[in-house]
Design a protein around this motif. Structure first.
Motif, PDB file in Angstrom:
ATOM      1  N   GLU A 231      46.118  19.229  43.779  1.00 34.71           N
ATOM      2  CA  GLU A 231      47.242  20.212  43.061  1.00 34.71           C
ATOM      3  C   GLU A 231      48.232  18.969  42.382  1.00 34.71           C
ATOM      4  O   GLU A 231      48.857  18.754  42.237  1.00 34.71           O
ATOM      5  CB  GLU A 231      47.816  21.155  43.125  1.00 34.71           C
TER       6      GLU A 231
ATOM      7  N   ASN B  33      46.870  13.411  39.766  1.00 39.49           N
ATOM      8  CA  ASN B  33      46.646  13.482  38.000  1.00 39.49           C
ATOM      9  C   ASN B  33      46.488  12.225  37.772  1.00 39.49           C
ATOM     10  O   ASN B  33      46.455  11.549  36.526  1.00 39.49           O
ATOM     11  CB  ASN B  33      47.513  14.339  36.958  1.00 39.49           C
TER      12      ASN B  33
ATOM     13  N   LYS C   2      39.528  17.421  32.133  1.00 36.43           N
ATOM     14  CA  LYS C   2      40.804  18.622  32.747  1.00 36.43           C
ATOM     15  C   LYS C   2      40.207  18.894  34.385  1.00 36.43           C
ATOM     16  O   LYS C   2      39.122  18.184  34.982  1.00 36.43           O
ATOM     17  CB  LYS C   2      40.484  19.521  31.903  1.00 36.43           C
ATOM     18  N   ARG C   3      41.447  18.338  34.827  1.00 33.34           N
ATOM     19  CA  ARG C   3      41.044  18.817  36.482  1.00 33.34           C
ATOM     20  C   ARG C   3      41.071  20.062  37.050  1.00 33.34           C
ATOM     21  O   ARG C   3      41.487  21.530  36.152  1.00 33.34           O
ATOM     22  CB  ARG C   3      42.429  17.962  37.297  1.00 33.34           C
ATOM     23  N   THR C   4      39.990  20.211  37.359  1.00 31.11           N
ATOM     24  CA  THR C   4      40.101  22.020  38.177  1.00 31.11           C
ATOM     25  C   THR C   4      41.467  22.213  38.930  1.00 31.11           C
ATOM     26  O   THR C   4      41.092  21.222  40.458  1.00 31.11           O
ATOM     27  CB  THR C   4      38.967  21.763  38.601  1.00 31.11           C
ATOM     28  N   ARG C   5      42.199  23.140  39.499  1.00 26.81           N
ATOM     29  CA  ARG C   5      42.961  23.048  40.632  1.00 26.81           C
ATOM     30  C   ARG C   5      42.606  24.039  41.173  1.00 26.81           C
ATOM     31  O   ARG C   5      41.771  25.461  41.053  1.00 26.81           O
ATOM     32  CB  ARG C   5      44.696  23.809  39.198  1.00 26.81           C
TER      33      ARG C   5
ATOM     34  N   SER D 186      46.328  27.197  42.735  1.00 26.95           N
ATOM     35  CA  SER D 186      47.224  27.201  42.186  1.00 26.95           C
ATOM     36  C   SER D 186      47.823  28.915  42.436  1.00 26.95           C
ATOM     37  O   SER D 186      46.714  30.163  42.761  1.00 26.95           O
ATOM     38  CB  SER D 186      46.883  27.040  40.843  1.00 26.95           C
TER      39      SER D 186
ATOM     40  N   VAL E 145      44.811  26.928  33.920  1.00 26.67           N
ATOM     41  CA  VAL E 145      46.136  25.814  34.090  1.00 26.67           C
ATOM     42  C   VAL E 145      46.822  26.171  34.459  1.00 26.67           C
ATOM     43  O   VAL E 145      47.244  27.388  33.926  1.00 26.67           O
ATOM     44  CB  VAL E 145      45.664  25.540  32.086  1.00 26.67           C
ATOM     45  N   THR E 146      47.786  25.036  34.958  1.00 24.29           N
ATOM     46  CA  THR E 146      49.447  25.487  35.005  1.00 24.29           C
ATOM     47  C   THR E 146      50.065  24.709  34.085  1.00 24.29           C
ATOM     48  O   THR E 146      49.609  23.470  33.126  1.00 24.29           O
ATOM     49  CB  THR E 146      49.608  25.201  36.624  1.00 24.29           C
TER      50      THR E 146
ATOM     51  N   GLU F 161      49.668  20.974  34.239  1.00 23.38           N
ATOM     52  CA  GLU F 161      48.442  19.824  33.815  1.00 23.38           C
ATOM     53  C   GLU F 161      48.189  20.594  32.021  1.00 23.38           C
ATOM     54  O   GLU F 161      47.797  19.767  32.200  1.00 23.38           O
ATOM     55  CB  GLU F 161      47.473  21.532  34.297  1.00 23.38           C
TER      56      GLU F 161
ATOM     57  N   THR G 216      48.763  17.049  30.386  1.00 23.36           N
ATOM     58  CA  THR G 216      47.551  16.164  30.485  1.00 23.36           C
ATOM     59  C   THR G 216      47.049  16.403  29.348  1.00 23.36           C
ATOM     60  O   THR G 216      45.429  16.094  29.367  1.00 23.36           O
ATOM     61  CB  THR G 216      46.650  16.044  31.585  1.00 23.36           C
TER      62      THR G 216
ATOM     63  N   GLN H 295      56.399  20.009  40.234  1.00 23.14           N
ATOM     64  CA  GLN H 295      55.481  19.261  40.083  1.00 23.14           C
ATOM     65  C   GLN H 295      55.537  18.132  39.666  1.00 23.14           C
ATOM     66  O   GLN H 295      54.668  16.708  39.845  1.00 23.14           O
ATOM     67  CB  GLN H 295      53.680  20.263  39.947  1.00 23.14           C
TER      68      GLN H 295
END
Length: 1184
Positions: A36, A41, A50-53, A56, A87-88, A91, A94, A128
């Motif tokens: 993460e 990123n 989109k990134r998979t966390r 988290s 999502v956080t 994230e 992005t 982060q």
């Protein structure tokens, strides 16, 4: 992977707090693993994917309440993006602003439900964004002033685990951040190279803006969110870790900017001011009555708004004192620049609180920062402040205090800072011009001559707005003329002001640069060619005296410079920073201006030439205008106008023969007579008629002046002949006049009889140049004119005749004639060599011509005397300014002559060995001619590497032999004889020119082999001559040993042994020291081994194992017998290499290996050694 640490949250008294504490065992410790991290990123497209966390906090709380903000965010985003699981806040950055708006709204809803969990998400976001891969744990705190808690606020390093810890309070949280030690060396998102870093900076700032914007009507004033956030950012911005400090400082100053916007909205718009105005209107309606409920509500609303504004201002004050005051002097220049940029935003956005001297002083101080980017942010911020008229009244004290600093920044070493400082001064001069004094303007106006065009253009804008943009003259009613007359008077007034400034410029007299600086701001004035022409053509009257003679000359220069600028654009030599590529609009404007100036000057230029025909300098400037005509315009078809122009130009050339007029006329005729132009059918006959008249006139004048090869013309006749010759010479330089056969007409003038018949030097000089141009044109047109062998033979005869005539002129008493004869011969021979290389073998071409040896020796003697007998660079610092200018001019002429001679060598006209005389002066005249000589060496090596190396060797041997002869004769030092040290330095310089050792391997080996033969060939050892007389040359030769490869060193050592085995060699005698030095250079195969220390090993004891002899295989043999050993005896067996004994006497005489011994020294008492002719079995034979 960093191990997760368990957080022990403090118990809360309520049931809700207990539930929260239980849940924080899972959610309070947020582990930021590598999956993460911000690095993931950074490796992907910012907006595309989109990134998979993994792991988290949202995933950990996936089974918690449905009303939790994290789950709500995931659900909403999943509705729009079906492939997203969770999502956080980090994230969100992005995903763009649209997703940011939705997720921030969800976060606010989650904050309303459970503000502690939501705050943990926000805290995790900032950690982060700092690129931290570590662990964040949170504990609850009841009292902000607990001394026990405050003592735990630490930032320490654990070297055993390799972790760093930072514990700080973000009330009601006690946060502990753990991260690897090497994190401070890694890149974090804000400093990522490429577009990602800039993109993340923008998205991070947008997130802060959206967060405050969505919270400004509610939770901003709950005394919980902002206190925690400000406390978090203040603590992290004070960290010694660069990533935390940089990221959180940016977040803090951006938060203050957003809060300033909120405070402004509370003051204006729907805020306090607007509500007060509505209240006053309502009071006016109900005057004399008791207060109404509406007025009470308004009063209450005003009170609430003021309280909220005070609360926002207290937040801003806390950020300013807690973050800005500590970070505006940060060691990181990016943080300092960021603080200055945001401070300017605060002062412009919320001027009632920030625009005062208490805040402006920071901008003034940081204008002295050593980093250009910080100074640039200060200047850019001030531009926005001075550009707002409503803020000028608050800048008076700052302006008076820091005006001098702003003016000095126009001389900043950073180009962009200087340009923006000048732009700021332009804004100040327009808004509050009384602040800038006349002395300041005088200093700033000189920047119109700057080498940087943007800086010069801004100075031109200031000059135009201050001096040239004067209002129209106020004419009386009875004298009021037409609109055209008023415009002419206004233009005349502006021109007078410009002339006054130009005459007052004591340092510069460059009109073209002045026009280029004014072009962007005063283009309408400079392109008003009809009005300027009318002013020049208008005769003076008693009421209007017009322009003076000197003023007219300057106005004509401005006119010509504006024509050039309109035709060619920003292409001035020595001025950079302009546009390299013009846009389509600029090209269209350039074409229109070209058509306008062509149409105007085709009819008006003849009138100007006629009026100023008696003024040489004005006519020379006006003759340049036709060079910028546009041949494609419709006005080019007016043959009558073109004929009138050619007639006026011909009349001018009949009256003037000055070099400026002739050069301008030659270039103008070249431009007008091109075949692609529409008017060449009119201009070419006019040029031919003009040349024919000059030839006819010259033939008659020479016929009257030459009687039996004796020149008998008076001064007036001589002047007429010179004037005609100058015209023919100037036109022959740019036009092919071969059809008039000027060579046959002028060549007899340079015969020996005519030269001795009193021909004036000025006439000889012009004739030489005419003959040179005629020969060059003949060679240049060989492909068209040589159609038979007879013509080729005639051309070679012409070339030979020119060289013969020039050879006789090389001994003329006049220096200018000698220079011209030499230059002409070099140019003609170079052009002839070029034509031999490019002509088609299937057709007729120029026949080979080789200069005779007598001419070659004369050329070499001339260049050696002319180029290398001037003063060297050391004496030039002791001369006055006038003599300095003269020396620079003479140096320029000498460089041209040396360059012309070097071309003959490079093109193969002369042998490479002829360059040895030039190479002798390489060291002494390195500052004057070093670049020419180095380029000659480079070009000759491209032709023949071996021959070029042989030339270097010949140069060194000639210098050495001269030195030996001078020493043996016992005479004093001759200027042409160099010392042994200077010859050795010259050899070192030569060796440095061999870059690629493999490429020049054969050349360097040849230098060594030839040098050894030079020393030992022909030497017969006798009792009186125990060593070769040229043995010290080996010291010079050793300068090339460093360029030898290791196998070549061994092979050359064998070659040296072949020449030394026939002689009895006593290495302890001083006369053999050069051989030791050279042998050491061949045996120094270890990289960067000091040869001098190796030579000194014969005199100084070495520790065991440290002698250079022990660093390589044995190649030498020694004998410790008390007497010399003959070569025959040395064959009896292999002897060991002579190691250096530690028992050598310390009083041994120190030998100067750089001296040239005249007589062999006496033998030393130390037993000599003999060099064996045998070598080790490991020696590798390489065929060189």
């Amino acid at each position: 992977m960093i191990p997760e640490s368990k957080a022990t949250p403090v118990s809360r008294p309520t049931e809700q707090n207990e539930n929260s504490a239980v849940e924080m065992n899972n959610a309070g410790a947020v582990n930021h693993s590598g999956d993460e991290s911000g690095n993931e990123n950074r490796q992907k497209s910012a907006r595309g994917r989109k990134r998979t966390r993994v792991g988290s906090e949202n995933a950990k709380r996936s089974h918690a309440k449905a009303s939790r903000g994290s789950v709500g965010r995931a659900g909403r985003v999943q509705g729009k993006r079906p492939h997203v699981e969770a999502v956080t806040l980090f994230e969100v950055v992005t995903m763009g602003r649209s997703a940011m708006q939705v997720v921030v709204d969800d976060w606010i809803e989650a904050y309303v439900v459970d503000r502690d969990c939501a705050l943990l998400d926000l805290i995790s976001f900032f950690i982060q964004c700092s690129g931290c891969k570590g662990l964040v744990t949170a504990e609850m705190c009841q009292s902000k002033v607990d001394s026990h808690i405050l003592s735990k606020m630490v930032e320490e390093l654990d070297e055993d685990t390799g972790l760093q810890y930072k514990k700080f309070m973000a009330f009601p949280w006690i946060l502990t951040v753990t991260w690897p030690m090497h994190m401070d060396c890694l890149e974090y998102p804000l400093i990522q190279s490429g577009p990602y870093g800039r993109w993340f900076h923008s998205e991070f700032c947008d997130f802060m803006s959206v967060l405050v914007s969505q919270c400004q009507h509610g939770i901003v004033f709950d005394s919980y969110l902002m206190n925690t956030l400000i406390s978090l950012l203040t603590e992290l911005s004070d960290s010694y870790v660069r990533a935390f400090r940089h990221t959180c400082t940016l977040g803090a100053v951006k938060l203050l900017s957003c809060l300033a916007g909120v405070a402004l909205s509370l003051s204006v718009g729907v805020g306090v001011e607007n509500t007060q105005k509505v209240q006053q209107v309502e009071k006016a309606k109900t005057s004399g009555q008791h207060s109404t409920p509406r007025l009470d509500r308004m009063q209450k609303n005003i009170k609430e708004l003021k309280e909220k504004r005070l609360e926002i201002e207290s937040m801003m004050d806390a950020i300013f004192k807690g973050v800005f005051l500590k970070r505006y002097r940060d060691v990181l220049p990016e943080i300092r620049a960021m603080c200055m940029e945001e401070l300017s935003v605060w002062m412009k956005l919320y001027s009632s609180a920030f625009l005062n001297d208490s805040y402006l002083k920071y901008v003034g101080w940081m204008m002295h920062d050593k980093i250009p980017d910080v100074r640039l942010k200060c200047v850019l911020g001030l531009q926005g402040l001075y550009g707002d008229p409503l803020l000028l009244s608050k800048l008076d004290l700052f302006t008076s205090r820091f005006k001098d600093r702003i003016i000095s920044m126009t001389l900043d070493k950073d180009y962009e800072v200087a340009v923006q400082a000048m732009k700021l001064l332009v804004i100040i001069s327009k808004s509050c011009g009384e602040v800038v004094t006349d002395g300041d303007y005088k200093q700033l106006f000189q920047f119109v001559y700057s080498s940087q065009r943007p800086l010069a253009a801004l100075a031109g804008e200031m000059l135009y707005s201050r001096l040239l943009n004067a209002p129209a003259p106020d004419l009386k009613a009875q004298d009021r003329a037409s609109e055209k007359e008023v415009h002419m008077q206004q233009t005349l007034a502006r021109l007078r002001a410009l002339l006054t400034f130009y005459r007052g410029s004591e340092l510069h007299k460059h009109v073209v640069y002045l026009v280029d600086s004014l072009w962007d701001s005063a283009g309408a004035l400079l392109k008003d060619w009809p009005t300027i022409t009318s002013i020049l053509l208008k005769d003076p009257t008693p009421q209007n005296t017009g322009l003076m003679r000197a003023e007219q000359a300057v106005v004509v220069e401005i006119l010509v410079a504006s024509v050039r600028q309109a035709s060619e654009g920003h292409t001035l030599v020595g001025r950079s920073g302009g546009k390299k590529v013009m846009s389509a609009k600029e090209r269209k404007i350039q074409m229109d201006d070209g058509a306008k100036l062509t149409e105007h000057f085709l009819t008006e230029l003849p009138k100007l030439l006629s009026k100023f025909s008696q003024s040489c300098d004005i006519v020379a400037s006006l003759m340049k205008i036709p060079q910028y005509f546009l041949p494609e315009c419709p006005a080019a078809e007016k043959t009558e106008a073109v004929a009138n122009l050619m007639a006026e130009m011909g009349a001018v050339l009949d009256h003037h023969s000055g070099p400026a007029v002739l050069e301008a006329a030659t270039r103008t005729y070249i431009s007008l007579c091109r075949e692609e132009t529409a008017w060449h059918r009119t201009t070419c006959p006019a040029r031919d008629s003009l040349v024919q008249s000059w030839k006819t006139r010259l033939a008659g004048q020479l016929g009257e002046s030459m009687k039996d090869d004796v020149f008998c013309a008076d001064k007036e006749k001589t002047g007429e002949i010179l004037a005609t010759l100058k015209k023919l010479r100037a036109f022959h330089n740019g036009h092919d006049l071969s059809q008039w056969n000027l060579f046959e007409l002028l060549s007899p003038l340079l015969s020996e009889d005519c030269m001795q018949g009193g021909l004036p030097p000025q006439v000889i000089l012009e004739v030489l140049q005419c003959l040179c141009f005629a020969t060059l044109w003949s060679l240049n047109t060989s492909g068209e004119t040589l159609t038979s062998r007879e013509k080729a033979v005639a051309q070679r005869a012409q070339l030979s005749q020119f060289c013969t005539r020039s050879y006789h002129c090389l001994t003329h008493p006049n220096l200018s004639i000698r220079d011209q004869a030499f230059q002409g011969v070099c140019d003609v021979l170079t052009a002839h060599s070029y034509q031999l290389h490019v002509w088609d073998p299937t057709a007729y071409g120029p026949l080979l011509y080789t200069p005779n040896p007598k001419l070659q020796r004369a050329l070499l003697a001339f260049i050696l005397e002319r180029a290398f007998n001037g003063p060297d660079g050391d004496s030039q610092s002791r001369v006055s300014r006038d003599s300095e200018v003269e020396k620079l001019g003479d140096l320029h002429r000498r460089r041209n002559l040396l360059g012309a001679y070097c071309k003959l060598i490079v093109h193969g006209v002369l042998e490479m060995s002829m360059a040895s005389g030039l190479l002798m002066h390489y060291t002494k005249y390195y500052n004057d001619f070093g670049d020419i000589i180095k380029e000659t060496l480079y070009r000759t090596r491209q032709v023949d590497k071996i021959e070029s190396a042989r030339t270097l060797l010949l140069c060194l041997q000639e210098l050495y032999v001269r030195l030996r002869q001078e020493q043996e004769s016992g005479g004093r030092g001759h200027p042409g004889v160099q010392t042994f040290t200077s010859i050795k330095e010259l050899a070192r310089r030569f060796s440095l020119t061999f870059g690629d050792v493999m490429k020049f391997r054969e050349s360097i080996a040849m230098i060594h082999r030839n040098g050894v033969e030079f020393v030992f060939s022909g030497f017969v050892q006798t009792p009186d001559a125990t060593c070769p007389p040229y043995l010290s040359y080996l010291t010079i030769l050793s300068e090339f040993s460093s360029k030898l490869l290791k196998p070549d060193k061994k092979t050359l050592y064998c070659y040296l042994q072949k020449h030394t085995t026939e002689h009895i060699i006593n290495l302890r005698e001083e006369c053999w020291q050069p051989l030791i030095y050279y042998r050491a250079s061949l045996l120094a195969v270890v990289e960067r081994e000091d040869v001098v220390s190796y030579v000194s090993s014969d005199r100084k004891p070495y520790l065991p194992g440290r002698s250079p002899f022990h660093k390589q295989n044995s190649l030498l043999e020694g004998n410790k017998s008390p007497g010399p050993v003959s070569p025959l005896e040395s064959k009896c067996g292999r002897m060991h290499k002579p190691s250096v004994s530690s028992s050598l006497p310390g009083k041994a005489a120190e030998a100067d290996v750089f001296s040239v011994p005249v007589e062999p020294p006496q033998k030393s008492e130390v037993p000599p050694h003999v060099i064996s002719k045998e070598v080790d079995d490991e020696t590798v034979e390489v065929d060189l």
